[in-house]
Design an enzyme around this catalytic site. Structure first.
Site, short mmCIF file in Angstrom:
data_model
loop_
_atom_site.label_atom_id
_atom_site.label_comp_id
_atom_site.label_asym_id
_atom_site.label_seq_id
_atom_site.Cartn_x
_atom_site.Cartn_y
_atom_site.Cartn_z
N LYS A 130 -38.28 -55.95 7.26
CA LYS A 130 -39.02 -54.88 7.92
C LYS A 130 -40.52 -55.09 7.75
O LYS A 130 -41.29 -54.90 8.70
CB LYS A 130 -38.60 -53.53 7.34
CG LYS A 130 -39.25 -52.33 8.01
CD LYS A 130 -38.75 -51.05 7.38
CE LYS A 130 -39.31 -49.83 8.08
NZ LYS A 130 -38.85 -48.57 7.44
N THR A 168 -35.71 -38.83 0.28
CA THR A 168 -35.12 -37.94 -0.73
C THR A 168 -33.90 -37.27 -0.10
O THR A 168 -33.93 -36.08 0.19
CB THR A 168 -36.14 -36.89 -1.21
OG1 THR A 168 -36.67 -36.17 -0.08
CG2 THR A 168 -37.28 -37.54 -1.96
N ASN A 226 -39.79 -24.99 6.00
CA ASN A 226 -38.62 -25.53 6.68
C ASN A 226 -37.46 -24.55 6.69
O ASN A 226 -36.72 -24.43 7.68
CB ASN A 226 -38.20 -26.86 6.05
CG ASN A 226 -39.00 -28.03 6.58
OD1 ASN A 226 -39.86 -27.86 7.44
ND2 ASN A 226 -38.75 -29.21 6.07
N CYS A 241 -34.57 -33.23 8.07
CA CYS A 241 -35.25 -32.29 7.17
C CYS A 241 -34.50 -30.98 6.94
O CYS A 241 -34.17 -30.64 5.80
CB CYS A 241 -36.65 -31.98 7.71
SG CYS A 241 -37.76 -33.40 7.69
N LYS A 273 -31.05 -30.84 4.80
CA LYS A 273 -31.17 -31.18 3.38
C LYS A 273 -32.11 -30.22 2.65
O LYS A 273 -31.90 -29.90 1.48
CB LYS A 273 -31.60 -32.63 3.19
CG LYS A 273 -33.05 -32.95 3.47
CD LYS A 273 -33.35 -34.41 3.20
CE LYS A 273 -34.81 -34.75 3.42
NZ LYS A 273 -35.69 -34.12 2.40
#
Length: 456
Positions: free
Chosen positions: A40, A98, A215, A267, A270
């Site tokens: 990558k 994470t 969130n 997002c 989780k």
């Protein structure tokens, strides 16, 4: 370099890390991005990016050419490269995944691995910034792992939306910087000085909490509007008009008021799970957040029942031998991200009900698709996906779907039936093309050429 330029290392070249590195370089800073994936890194050194993000590829190319951005394998290598150039890393951003771990808590193994790699080689006075979304208390834990009083730890959460990440970085609503060392917080905030955005300087725990609070609020808002959409269906109201009326209220706003098949992505699932688990750990019953998650889990089942009712006339009717065309697989338009996509949750339940699934998504090609065919088959043409279909189901809000030749589609389907779970296509266009139409929270429309369809 200009007077405001700083020497920065960004660890992790995923969506957040690459966008952060390229945008910081565009602000005049010298940035080295590090990743553990050597292949990558080689692609990035050649200006090739794997992420679908408007403007990011061009920015990476420009910053590479300007000498303000480079890529290396390994965080330690990045620090050594700066030293060879007679400089020192001033700020190191941790931008690693994470993911959701056991019990819903965030898996911080990648964060801890970075700290372990750089702890002994960070120059005195450097600042370590957690950009990754991490639970409250991670900043304190990071400081303990570093165990060096000359290194400050800062929380600087990101608020980037996939599909508009570059724009969001350069035009932020706010910048959050948290640290228990005021000087370190001010130094990190200064990196963004050219953006002129409102800046909140706070402590570590509060900065980490802001990210989760934001969130989880958005997830709750989406669950609320999906519940309102179901209530509209039962009462004969139109959710499009209801949300328009809601959105003009400045206390509520227009964003995150679009009903759909549920919320997903990298997002919200989780982060809601992590905050719920964190709440449980301090003996706080977060009933509102738990209800929002349960509402979202139920939403995909409700969509499947609407499809079953439309195709079979029964809410739990068998879809054995039914052929369903799915338009959209990504969790949202503008990205190829399939992580926790509500479209895939719906697809899995349709497959379990016996349906044969053909899918088209503008960002996912049949050649690149990782699906093995047990769940669905990806094709590169929406008209191929729709051939002999008993229903067309729109699952992602790609604007391209509005411009499809619906009269042509009506000639290739087995049954002229569209279920628009994103409410993006004009129902009158579909009706004139010969389709019966059903959406989320809106009264169904019948095709001009047919008399009736099942009550959906």
């Amino acid at each position: 370099m200009s007077e405001f330029a700083r020497r920065i290392v960004v660890v992790g070249t995923g969506y957040v890390g690459l966008t952060t590195g390229a945008c910081l370089a565009s602000l005049g800073h010298r940035v080295i991005c590090a990743d553990v994936d050597r292949a990558k890194v080689e692609r990035l050194q050649a200006g090739q990016i794997d992420i679908r993000e408007p403007g990011l590829g061009e920015m990476v190319g420009e910053m590479l050419a300007a000498g303000r951005l480079s890529f290396v394998t390994g965080a330690r290598t990045a620090l050594e490269e700066l030293r060879r150039d007679g400089a020192q890393c001033e700020v190191l951003f941790v931008c690693v995944p994470t993911p959701m771990g056991i019990g819903g808590i965030a898996d911080l193994s990648a964060v801890e691995a970075v700290i372990d790699e750089v702890r002994e080689v960070l120059p005195a006075g450097a600042i370590v910034v957690n950009k990754s979304t991490v639970p409250v208390g991670t900043g304190e834990r990071t400081a303990e792992l570093i165990d060096r009083p000359d290194i400050a730890v800062v929380s600087n959460p990101e608020f980037l939306r996939e599909g508009s990440g570059v724009y969001d970085f350069l035009h932020p609503d706010r910048i959050i910087v948290g640290s228990n060392a005021q000087d370190a917080a001010e130094r990190v905030a200064a990196l963004y000085a050219r953006l002129g955005a409102p800046t909140v300087l706070t402590d570590l725990a509060s900065a980490e909490m802001i990210k989760y609070a934001a969130n989880c609020f958005l997830a709750t808002k989406l669950s609320y509007v999906n519940a309102i959409a179901e209530l509209c269906e039962r009462l004969g109201a139109d959710v499009a008009d209801v949300t328009e009326g809601l959105g003009y209220d400045k206390r509520i706003g227009q964003s995150y008021l679009s009903p759909g098949p549920g919320w997903g992505g990298s997002c919200l699932p989780k982060d809601t799970a992590a905050l719920l688990q964190l709440s449980d750990s301090v003996d706080f019953e977060f009933r509102l957040l738990r209800a929002a998650i349960e509402t979202n889990t139920r939403q995909s089942r409700r969509i499947v029942e609407k499809i079953q009712a439309a195709v079979t006339g029964k809410r739990n009717g068998s879809l054995s031998r039914a052929r369903i065309a799915l338009l959209g697989l990504a969790f949202k338009a503008g990205t190829s991200d399939l992580r926790d996509s509500p479209a895939l949750a719906v697809a899995a339940q349709l497959r379990q009900a016996g349906a044969e699934l053909l899918a088209f998504d503008p960002a996912i090609t049949a050649e690149d698709s990782s699906f093995d065919g047990d769940l669905l088959t990806v094709v590169d043409d929406p008209y191929v996906a729709a051939k002999d279909a008993d229903a067309i189901v729109i699952l992602t809000e790609w604007p391209e779907f509005r411009g499809l030749d619906w009269r042509r589609l009506a000639t290739v389907v087995k049954r002229p039936l569209v279920l628009d779970t994103r409410n993006i296509v004009d129902p009158d266009v579909l009706r004139r093309a010969g389709f019966s139409w059903s959406a989320v929270g809106r009264p169904p429309r019948m095709a001009e050429t047919t008399g009736s369809t099942a009550d959906v």
